[in-house]
Design a protein around this motif. Structure first.
Motif, short mmCIF file in Angstrom:
data_model
loop_
_atom_site.label_atom_id
_atom_site.label_comp_id
_atom_site.label_asym_id
_atom_site.label_seq_id
_atom_site.Cartn_x
_atom_site.Cartn_y
_atom_site.Cartn_z
N LYS A 226 -6.16 0.04 6.07
CA LYS A 226 -5.03 1.08 5.62
C LYS A 226 -5.44 1.70 4.50
N SER A 227 -6.81 1.56 4.00
CA SER A 227 -7.50 2.14 2.54
C SER A 227 -7.39 3.80 2.88
N LEU A 228 -7.50 4.08 4.10
CA LEU A 228 -7.67 5.59 4.48
C LEU A 228 -6.39 6.34 3.92
N PHE A 229 -5.27 5.84 3.98
CA PHE A 229 -4.03 6.30 3.48
C PHE A 229 -3.56 5.94 2.21
N ARG B 175 -10.88 15.20 7.21
CA ARG B 175 -11.70 15.03 8.46
C ARG B 175 -11.03 13.89 9.52
N LYS B 176 -10.58 12.93 8.81
CA LYS B 176 -10.15 11.66 9.50
C LYS B 176 -8.68 12.34 10.23
N PHE B 177 -8.01 12.74 9.36
CA PHE B 177 -6.52 13.38 10.00
C PHE B 177 -6.87 14.33 10.99
N LYS B 178 -7.65 15.09 10.95
CA LYS B 178 -7.86 15.99 11.88
C LYS B 178 -8.28 15.46 13.29
N LYS B 179 -9.33 14.58 13.41
CA LYS B 179 -9.67 13.78 14.38
C LYS B 179 -8.49 13.18 15.05
N GLY C 9 0.83 -1.16 0.18
CA GLY C 9 -0.12 -0.12 0.05
C GLY C 9 1.06 1.10 0.00
N LEU C 10 0.81 2.00 -1.03
CA LEU C 10 1.64 3.14 -1.33
C LEU C 10 0.97 4.46 -0.77
N VAL C 11 1.53 5.12 -0.20
CA VAL C 11 1.11 6.66 0.29
C VAL C 11 1.72 7.73 -0.68
N ALA D 22 0.37 6.75 13.93
CA ALA D 22 1.81 6.65 13.55
C ALA D 22 1.79 6.72 12.11
N TRP D 23 0.87 6.05 11.34
CA TRP D 23 0.79 6.32 9.89
C TRP D 23 1.02 7.66 9.48
N LEU D 24 0.08 8.41 9.98
CA LEU D 24 -0.06 9.90 9.75
C LEU D 24 1.37 10.54 9.92
N LEU D 25 1.84 10.31 11.07
CA LEU D 25 3.06 10.97 11.54
C LEU D 25 3.98 10.49 10.63
#
Length: 253
Positions: A242-245, A109-113, A92-94, A215-218
């Motif tokens: 993981k699909s969010l990212f 929205r998700k990242f803000k939360k 899964g590539l971001v 952790a993935w967001l960071l």
């Protein structure tokens, strides 16, 4: 008789040399004795390399394949490798620099939360040479994770070998009382413009704060800030969250 003895001694020398020689390929080194580890799928026994648990893009060559115990299965071959066949899973590539990635409304929205949940925590970021890493430090960061997923000490040694010429990105998040919320370890791979998420050990006591996702967001934000193209979440087949990212997938071989 002398000729037979000479031939026998010669074969012994060749065998001894192969047993003790260290072989090099890309980021990997191995000897005949540490190349393979025992693995099982249900009751089916086979062999893998000692890097498959924690490392991406495992290179192989003729020498390695000839020396390896059989049957050998190597996961996560690089896409440019002449070996291997595609499997159902994928990386899964971001694509952190892809236009619109950070502007997507759902992600925003998700990242803000996620950021709001972790505002009260203390963050520490480290970049360090893989050559400085010890097994003791690796166990301190991920010992519970390794135990939970059955990752062997030989596989930890494979990771230590793989990263000895690379840098590691380490995030540690703690609550105000000093209790560890998560420790996340990634491998920086400049030649691929990529940061690879190797493992994240998170504290179940903080499950409601989604520490793995945070952790993935960071790591994705750091990847973007440092000018890299891609944060690699690793295999995604069994992890639909993981699909969010994920903005793209890369076939696994």
């Amino acid at each position: 008789m002398d000729a037979l003895l000479t031939a026998s001694n010669s074969e012994t020398l060749i065998c001894d040399r192969q047993d003790t020689e260290t072989y090099l390929l890309g980021y990997q080194s191995w000897t005949k004795h540490n190349l393979c580890i025992d693995s099982f799928h249900g009751d089916i026994a086979y062999f893998t390399t000692r890097r498959d648990a924690l490392c991406p893009y495992i290179a192989v060559n003729e020498t390695m394949l000839q020396m390896a115990e059989k049957p050998l299965i190597v996961y996560a071959l690089p896409p440019e490798s002449p070996w291997g066949h595609p499997i159902r899973d994928a990386y899964g590539l971001v694509r952190v620099r892809e236009r619109g990635y950070w502007d997507d409304g759902y992600r925003q929205r998700k990242f803000k939360k996620l950021r709001a949940k972790h505002q009260k925590y203390n963050h520490h970021i480290d970049c360090l040479p893989g050559s400085d890493l010890t097994r003791q430090q690796l166990l301190a960061w991920g010992g519970e994770h390794f135990s939970r997923y059955g990752i062997l000490e030989k596989e930890l040694d494979g990771f230590l070998d793989y990263v000895r010429h690379l840098e590691l990105l380490v995030f540690q998040v703690k609550d105000p009382m000093g209790e560890t919320v998560l420790t996340d370890v990634s491998v920086i791979m400049p030649e691929r413009g990529q940061v690879y998420g190797s493992f994240c050990q998170w504290n179940p006591a903080f499950r409601n704060d989604s520490p793995g996702l945070y952790a993935w967001l960071l790591a994705a934000q750091w990847t973007y800030d440092q000018g890299y193209e891609t944060y690699n979440l690793g295999p995604v087949g069994d992890y639909p969250y993981k699909s969010l990212f994920v903005s793209d997938v890369e076939p696994s071989y």
